[in-house]
Design a protein around this motif. Structure first.
Motif: not given
Length: 571
Positions: A38-39, A42, A321, A325
């Protein structure tokens, strides 16, 4: 079970094991190459600080060793006017090292699985941070660095030497050039690799250093030192033979209007990116795990506090983040304002992420235990059952011999359970062929060992010998699979934040390759084992038990009885 059906079943099991390993390898390759935590998607923090310098020139000198930097008069002059650091570094691959310098992140956070597959560096890095802040950037260097920074640098000049890059460097260093200039100097490393030495007692290496010094002088002569800060850094630790070290240091020399002169210290290669970001007033790259080297910068008073606040905001964003996750519901506290609390705050962030990762791994272990745990138990029971058979000693010794022979050939062929020079940086098809041949050679030797060991047994029928050889091969494949299956039980297939350690996935794919070769080549290994039995009995005949004449008479009578029975059945 009769030998014929047993042989067919064992062949089916070996081919099935090869197919299963192939599918597992495909699954692992797909998951690693599509690593998208996800990062990566982001939005990183954009709030920076007041710039400390008007322009930053970052020079990456490949092949520059810490102990040789003082031999270059240009760098000694630079160090005397500024600061010098020794940066701890690991012997990762060439592109991983460049990415560490630009991102401030270790290889597991860089999103580089295999260099040849990496179109551009997806993890946040210094040039991407400059792009978000509308800071114009430019660079000159080799194809590898150009590929990593593709799409994030405004102007890029590509070449394989300083001579080829000379015109581009001159254009970038003009007064109206970009504020962030990234220069890669590949000449020294190219000459080290060609000569196979980084020994200062060698005249060719001293000539290479002299050529590098002249090139750096030409760059420094074009710099406006009143408004520019220059950072010169090595990329990888090398020994005297030019081979990359697993652990070592590379030099960092800083000079210019924003550098505090006379400072000497130690740091990490991960500190370069946040230090460069602080000089330009940029937010540190999102994944950075290093810290700005404020001791060597002119940041007395408020600028130091502002830089650390911006830096801690970035670290907190990444920690949040990562926690998200891993499925954690606990957030992180606001960054402190007191400088004395900066290090404890970073330690708390790291601890919270570690605890969330442990909880996520524990939950995943419980989910995978029913099916992976059962599979591991079946494999273990099969290996134990095989080793308790009359040919069990042969199977055990064959596995031991194969392990020794394989690893000997593996290391001789340049392999290692890590990304290192002359092995894992090669294209994947070449690596499959190279190490596939290593497995074939090791298995051929192991099959002959199997045959020689079976030749000492009182086994006469070829079907029994083939069955024993096939069980030996299948037990070897099971033995190789056991630790990998156990590792998958604990780590799983998904990577929400960072890639698994390089050595881990190299070991996984090497095991996959071995099981495929063992399964697909099982007819060849059985044939070699039977031939090994014949060779062993020819060279070292088994001693006869009892009187040879009586044994021969028994054989003649048994054959006569068998012929009589066969004749009676036909009648």
């Amino acid at each position: 079970m009769r030998r014929g059906p047993a042989i067919v079943l064992l062949f089916c099991l070996l081919f099935g094991a090869a197919y299963g390993a192939f599918r597992a390898g495909q699954e692992g390759l797909d998951r690693l190459t599509h690593f998208t935590p996800g990062h990566l998607s982001a939005t990183p923090p954009t709030a920076g600080t007041t710039p400390l310098t008007g322009r930053l020139v970052l020079i990456l000198v490949e092949g520059l060793r810490t102990e040789d930097a003082h031999l270059l008069p240009s760098l000694e002059w630079l160090r005397s006017a500024g600061s010098g650091y020794q940066l701890a570094s690991s012997g990762s691959g060439r592109e991983h090292a460049l990415a560490s310098l630009l991102t401030g992140a270790p290889p597991p956070l860089q999103e580089i699985f295999w260099p040849e597959m990496s179109k551009s560096l997806q993890a946040d890095h210094l040039l991407r941070s400059a792009q978000r802040a509308k800071v114009k950037s430019g660079g000159a260097g080799g194809p590898a660095l150009g590929r990593l920074t593709s799409g994030t640098v405004d102007t890029w000049y590509e070449g394989h030497s300083l001579e080829e890059l000379q015109g581009g460097i001159a254009s970038l260093l003009k007064p109206d050039g970009p504020r962030l200039v990234l220069l890669q100097v590949p000449d020294l490393l190219v000459q080290i690799e060609a000569a196979g030495t980084a020994d200062t007692s060698r005249a060719d290496y001293r000539d290479a250093l002299a050529g590098l010094d002249a090139g750096l002088v030409a760059i420094f002569d074009q710099i406006d030192w009143k408004a520019t800060t220059v950072l010169v850094a090595g990329t990888l630790p090398l020994d005297r033979s030019g081979k990359r070290l697993e652990r070592g240091t590379v030099p960092l020399i800083m000079a210019g209007n924003a550098v505090r002169p006379g400072i000497r210290g130690d740091g990490s290669v991960l500190d370069l990116a946040p230090t460069a970001a602080a000089l330009l007033g940029l937010a540190a790259p999102l994944q950075t795990q290093g810290k700005p080297l404020l001791g060597g910068l002119q940041v007395d008073g408020h600028p130091s506090d502002a830089i650390m606040k911006s830096y801690l905001t970035t670290r907190r964003t990444f920690a949040d983040l990562a926690l998200q996750a891993y499925g954690a519901t606990v957030g992180t506290p606001d960054p402190p304002v007191d400088a004395a609390e900066f290090d404890p705050y970073l330690a708390k962030l790291d601890l919270s992420v570690s605890e969330a990762r442990f909880a996520w791994q524990k939950d995943g272990l419980l989910e995978r235990l029913p099916y992976l745990g059962g599979g591991i138990l079946v494999l273990l029971l099969y290996v134990i059952i095989v080793w308790r058979q009359p040919f069990g000693g042969t199977a055990f010794l064959t596995a031991l011999a194969y392990g020794v022979i394989f690893h000997l050939l593996f290391f001789l062929a340049g392999g290692w359970y890590d990304i290192r020079p002359l092995n894992m940086e090669a294209p994947l098809p070449e690596l499959r062929l190279r190490f596939g041949l290593v497995v074939v050679a090791a298995m051929a030797a192991a099959a002959l060992v199997t045959g020689l060991l079976l030749s000492r047994k009182e086994f006469k029928r070829s079907s029994y010998l083939v069955t024993s050889a096939l069980h030996t091969n299948l037990s070897l494949a099971a033995l190789l699979t056991l630790p990998v299956a156990a590792t998958l039980l604990f780590t799983g297939w998904t990577f929400p934040v960072l890639l698994p350690a390089t050595g881990l996935w190299v070991w996984f794919f090497m095991t996959v390759l071995q099981v495929i070769v063992i399964g697909v080549g099982s007819p060849a290994w059985s044939f070699l084992a039977v031939q090994g039995v014949r060779i062993g009995r020819h060279l070292w005949p088994l001693p006869e038990v009892g009187d040879p004449e009586m044994n021969a008479d028994k054989v003649v009578r048994l054959k006569a009885i068998k012929r009589s029975r066969n004749h009676g059945r036909r009648g």
